[in-house]
Design an enzyme around this catalytic site. Structure first.
Site, PDB file in Angstrom:
ATOM      1  N   TYR A 199      -2.962  -7.231  -7.790  1.00 50.86           N
ATOM      2  CA  TYR A 199      -2.282  -6.540  -6.687  1.00 50.86           C
ATOM      3  C   TYR A 199      -0.782  -6.823  -6.723  1.00 50.86           C
ATOM      4  O   TYR A 199       0.039  -5.907  -6.618  1.00 50.86           O
ATOM      5  CB  TYR A 199      -2.880  -6.998  -5.368  1.00 50.86           C
ATOM      6  CG  TYR A 199      -2.307  -6.308  -4.146  1.00 50.86           C
ATOM      7  CD1 TYR A 199      -2.667  -5.008  -3.828  1.00 50.86           C
ATOM      8  CD2 TYR A 199      -1.413  -6.972  -3.311  1.00 50.86           C
ATOM      9  CE1 TYR A 199      -2.147  -4.377  -2.705  1.00 50.86           C
ATOM     10  CE2 TYR A 199      -0.890  -6.353  -2.187  1.00 50.86           C
ATOM     11  CZ  TYR A 199      -1.266  -5.055  -1.882  1.00 50.86           C
ATOM     12  OH  TYR A 199      -0.741  -4.439  -0.776  1.00 50.86           O
TER      13      TYR A 199
ATOM     14  N   LYS B 285       2.581  -4.358  -7.143  1.00 48.83           N
ATOM     15  CA  LYS B 285       3.617  -4.302  -6.117  1.00 48.83           C
ATOM     16  C   LYS B 285       4.978  -4.770  -6.629  1.00 48.83           C
ATOM     17  O   LYS B 285       6.018  -4.244  -6.215  1.00 48.83           O
ATOM     18  CB  LYS B 285       3.182  -5.130  -4.907  1.00 48.83           C
ATOM     19  CG  LYS B 285       2.000  -4.528  -4.150  1.00 48.83           C
ATOM     20  CD  LYS B 285       2.344  -3.159  -3.588  1.00 48.83           C
ATOM     21  CE  LYS B 285       1.267  -2.648  -2.647  1.00 48.83           C
ATOM     22  NZ  LYS B 285       1.625  -1.349  -2.018  1.00 48.83           N
TER      23      LYS B 285
END
Length: 230
Positions: free
Chosen positions: A140, A144
């Site tokens: 994740y 990002k």
């Protein structure tokens, strides 16, 4: 009338900002992952328009058609699955990169002519994980971190066209995604410990409503109380 294209309007931060903009009479174009979801959004936000694409499928995103003029593109949708690097599957990594990074890039490309025409704004709703990566957050956070890089490059590239670019970095927010994260972490979920989606939405609204000629490149939103256990 101001027109906004929003991803992730079905819940959490996306729904909160869609509520704010709809209530004041702005025109919404909402991206849904299925026809069924699109019908639900159209029913909830009377007078809005919908688009259907699976953000996990780059070809589906690339096939989208958008209006000739667009004031704001709001990238809010995202997915998360936690795992240490030693156990991270290629499928989970690929999905998070496709939804959280590849899809926003492709959608931005499609929308740029409309945004340039309106001298509009691109808002990337990132995450505190886009600033610091914690254990089990590699996939994740990688997506990002990459999204922040895209925003930085886009900001410099589009300045001459009058397109502004803002990245919003919310800390943990009380959303269905956060509930899922707590389940994966084996922790009890207490929504009162985290930011409210409406708080993040108010920050986004402020960015949208800036006086022409002003811009906020980045803004971080954190709860006043310290994170439990820290």
């Amino acid at each position: 009338m101001t027109r906004h294209l929003i991803t992730g309007a079905g819940s959490g931060i996306g729904a909160a900002i869609a509520d704010v903009l709809h209530e004041r009479g702005d025109q919404l174009l909402l991206l849904a992952r299925s026809e069924e979801r699109a019908a639900e959004l159209a029913s909830r936000y009377d007078g809005s328009s919908t688009l259907v694409a699976d953000l996990a499928d780059p070809a589906s995103v690339a096939a989208l058609e958008v209006p000739d003029a667009l004031d704001t593109l709001l990238h809010v949708a995202g997915v998360v699955d936690l795992a240490p690097v030693a156990e991270l599957s290629a499928e989970d990594l690929r999905e998070q990169v496709d939804v959280n990074l590849v899809a926003p890039v492709l959608l931005t490309q499609i929308c740029l002519p409309a945004l340039r025409r309106a001298r509009g704004l691109v808002v990337f709703v990132n995450s505190s994980a886009g600033l610091v990566a914690s254990p089990t957050w590699a996939a994740y956070a990688s997506s990002k971190f990459g999204l922040r890089a895209v925003a930085d490059a886009l900001r410099a590239e589009e300045q001459e066209h009058g397109v502004r670019v803002t990245t919003v970095f919310p800390s943990r927010t009380a959303t269905p995604m956060q509930e899922k994260v707590h389940e994966q972490e084996g922790r009890v979920y207490d929504s009162t410990q985290w930011l409210r989606p409406e708080t993040v939405a108010d920050t986004i609204r402020h960015v949208i409503d800036l006086t022409p000629g002003a811009t906020i490149p980045e803004v971080t939103v954190r709860p006043l109380a310290p994170r439990p256990g820290t």
